[in-house]
Design an enzyme around this catalytic site. Structure first.
Site, PDB file in Angstrom:
ATOM      1  N   CYS A 332       0.852  -1.195   0.000  1.00 43.07           N
ATOM      2  CA  CYS A 332       0.000   0.000   0.000  1.00 43.07           C
ATOM      3  C   CYS A 332       0.889   1.247   0.000  1.00 43.07           C
ATOM      4  O   CYS A 332       1.776   1.381  -0.832  1.00 43.07           O
ATOM      5  CB  CYS A 332      -0.964  -0.053   1.183  1.00 43.07           C
ATOM      6  SG  CYS A 332      -2.253   1.215   1.181  1.00 43.07           S
ATOM      7  N   VAL A 333       0.694   2.175   0.940  1.00 43.67           N
ATOM      8  CA  VAL A 333       1.514   3.386   0.972  1.00 43.67           C
ATOM      9  C   VAL A 333       2.967   3.053   1.294  1.00 43.67           C
ATOM     10  O   VAL A 333       3.875   3.826   0.976  1.00 43.67           O
ATOM     11  CB  VAL A 333       0.931   4.409   1.962  1.00 43.67           C
ATOM     12  CG1 VAL A 333       1.016   3.909   3.394  1.00 43.67           C
ATOM     13  CG2 VAL A 333       1.641   5.747   1.862  1.00 43.67           C
TER      14      VAL A 333
END
Length: 606
Positions: A332-333
């Site tokens: 994800c991030v």
């Protein structure tokens, strides 16, 4: 034991009083999800101003084309008349087809009384007709910008789902039955749980308990893969995991998890732990465990997360193992941060430090933000920045509520009914425990991330961003990359992650894989489960749709495909297994470390 009639009446009265407060808190929480006004003198700070602009745009479009609105209203009246006739026939004992049915996957009306009892059947169908008509009115109105329509659809959906008859004690047959059977005890229990949830929630809002949090303890029955913390700084602890094989691959493996959640989504239980599975395959695994930020870290920015996160981890891993070159995985991030780090190292002449990279459900190109886009606009971000300036952080509970409103029936109202109306304890579920174990974000970092990635999409622009004096150019990254996304992900749309895979300057060395299911279940998909499957195509195409047309479908888990890929990237010679703390870095404490055990309430009460 049944309660006296007076007690039942008191319980019902008290419950509806509490329900009024609950409605107020839900409204406050929803407002926080989409806005945070800082003062009465500054109404423009609230994103509700922006939402009202979208509503105004819709209203003007409806006025300019009243024929469509009138047609939809007439259609609704006809359906309501048909439903009235249907209900009369039901009361006369006739067996007739329903006028409208719940959509597939709608679990709200699963109690048999919603179908068998003509009165509840009428209430259900009337609600479905009217709520459907409202949503259709928004969707079918022409002359409205897509972003404005997205905002209005979000607001109207919150409204119609909040008003579902299942959410009201006096209209829900299952709740009525439980109230009669228990003498109102369910309402008393529900109120007690409501009061506790309010105490545990961000001020003025409500975070509904999704699981029995007392059933879990980090380090005891979640995040239990053995290892040691071998390095730490203000932002993270670095965990080195204990090998489970006699020999391990020469090149270490670093996991960069998202800093908006805790890393142990990758280490929930032995039978679904990605981290344990990696050690069982023979990898020397390191994982970053991010701090749960307090106000003192308010000035830590995205640049600090890069330098004190992956970059610092590279130095620590070299000290611990003697290896200067690693493979890395970003989730994800965490993947966004990993790609930024690789571009930074490329300009610094240190590209070889990360030889191969894996990006799990990662956005690099933010031009397609998906449903999160409803929260992304200048007004909303400016308002949020003013709030964060006051407290120094973004409260993770507020973020949790925001994400839950993207799936409000499953992630809010189902628990509302179960906990407060039925008076039942939520089940013990490790995934939902992790989901509620939120993390705070430093004000400076979160502002930078929202503005430069989501709002302005500057990460994909050559040299538009600068980290530690270095211009970031993703197209300069040449290392082999493996991208895996999931078909039902509403947070990082797979078509958007595919665009990000094309940004890096290594298209010939990039493998893109599409897993089944969503953002979490599709990634945390162990081979032993034999679920979901995945799609592969050995060639990258110009568009995601073209790529998918050429895919082959496989059963089971993408983990096995990844292992085959990583073994072709070099550095896979075997060496004697490395024990945590045996190198130049002494063990600080046992995994999972103390950073991950910090809960928001603990951090804010310091």
């Amino acid at each position: 034991m049944n309660m006296p009639t007076e007690s039942i009446e008191t319980a019902v009265s008290d419950f509806y009083t509490a329900a009024g407060h609950l409605a107020e808190h839900y409204g406050n929480a929803l407002a926080k999800a989409i806005a945070q006004p800082t003062s009465a003198e500054d109404p423009s700070a609230s994103v509700m101003t922006d939402f009202m602009g979208a509503m105004t745009e819709l209203g003007e479009a409806m006025v300019s084309n009243p024929e469509k609105v009138i047609g939809l209203q007439m259609g609704l009246l006809e359906k309501q008349q048909e439903l009235y006739q249907h209900t009369v026939l039901r009361f006369l004992g006739k067996d007739v087809e329903p006028v409208v049915k719940p959509e597939a996957g709608d679990k709200r009306f699963k109690d048999e009384q919603w179908n068998e009892n003509p009165l509840f059947d009428y209430i259900k169908q009337l609600y479905l007709l009217q709520s459907g008509a409202l949503m259709d009115m928004v969707k079918e109105t022409d002359g409205v910008s897509e972003h404005a329509k997205q905002k209005v659809e979000y607001l109207v959906r919150q409204y119609v789902n909040a008003l579902a008859p299942t959410n009201f004690a006096g209209l829900n047959p299952e709740v009525i039955r439980k109230t009669m059977e228990s003498g109102g005890a369910n309402l008393y229990k529900g109120m007690a749980q409501l009061m506790k949830d309010l105490e545990d929630s961000v001020q003025g809002a409500l975070n509904v308990a999704m699981t029995d949090t007392s059933a879990f303890q980090v380090g005891r029955n979640v995040a239990v893969t053995p290892g040691k913390v071998v390095y730490q700084n203000d932002l993270m602890q670095l965990i080195q995991y204990t090998p489970t094989t006699a020999n391990t691959y020469k090149r270490p493996l670093l996991i960069v998890p998202p800093f908006i959640n805790k890393f142990y989504i990758l280490d929930l239980r032995d039978n679904n732990s990605f981290i344990k599975w990696l050690t069982d395959q023979g990898h020397t695994v390191f994982c970053i465990s991010w701090v749960n930020a307090g106000p003192s870290l308010r000035n830590k920015g995205f640049e600090n997360f890069m330098l004190e996160g992956p970059v610092a981890a590279l130095d620590a891993i070299e000290q611990a193992t003697g290896e200067a070159e690693i493979n890395a995985i970003g989730y994800c991030v965490g993947g966004t941060l990993l790609a930024t780090t690789m571009a930074y190292l490329q300009k610094k002449g240190q590209a070889d430090r990360i030889k191969a990279a894996t990006f799990m459900a990662t956005l690099l190109d933010f031009s397609m933000p998906g449903e999160i886009g409803v929260f992304i606009n200048e007004t909303a971000i400016s308002a949020l920045e003013k709030q964060m300036d006051l407290v120094g952080l973004y409260d993770g509970r507020q973020m949790s509520f925001s994400f839950n409103t993207l799936r409000e029936n499953d992630l809010f109202w189902s628990f509302f009914v179960n906990n407060y109306l039925k008076g039942e304890r939520p089940a013990a579920f490790d995934l939902l425990y992790w989901n509620t174990d939120s993390t705070n974000l430093p004000a400076r970092m979160h502002s930078y991330y929202l503005r430069n990635m989501y709002l302005n999409n500057r990460l994909v622009e050559k040299d538009a961003l600068e980290m530690d004096g270095v211009k970031i150019d993703l197209s300069a990254v040449k290392a082999p990359c493996y991208f895996v996304s999931t078909a039902q992900d509403h947070i990082a749309l797979w078509q958007a992650t595919y665009k990000g895979a094309q940004v890096l300057g290594n298209a010939k060395n990039t493998r893109f894989v599409l897993g089944g299911s969503g953002h979490i279940a599709g990634i945390v998909n162990p081979p032993v489960a034999n679920k979901y499957g995945y799609w592969t195509n050995d060639k990258m195409a110009k568009t995601a749709d073209e790529w998918f047309k050429g895919t082959a479908n496989h059963g089971g888990s993408w983990w096995l495909d990844w292992q085959e890929w990583i073994l072709t990237q070099g550095g896979m010679e075997e060496v004697p297994a490395r024990q945590p703390g045996s190198g130049k870095l002494a063990a600080i404490e046992e995994a999972p470390g103390r950073y991950v055990k910090q809960r928001i309430i603990d951090v804010l009460n310091k």
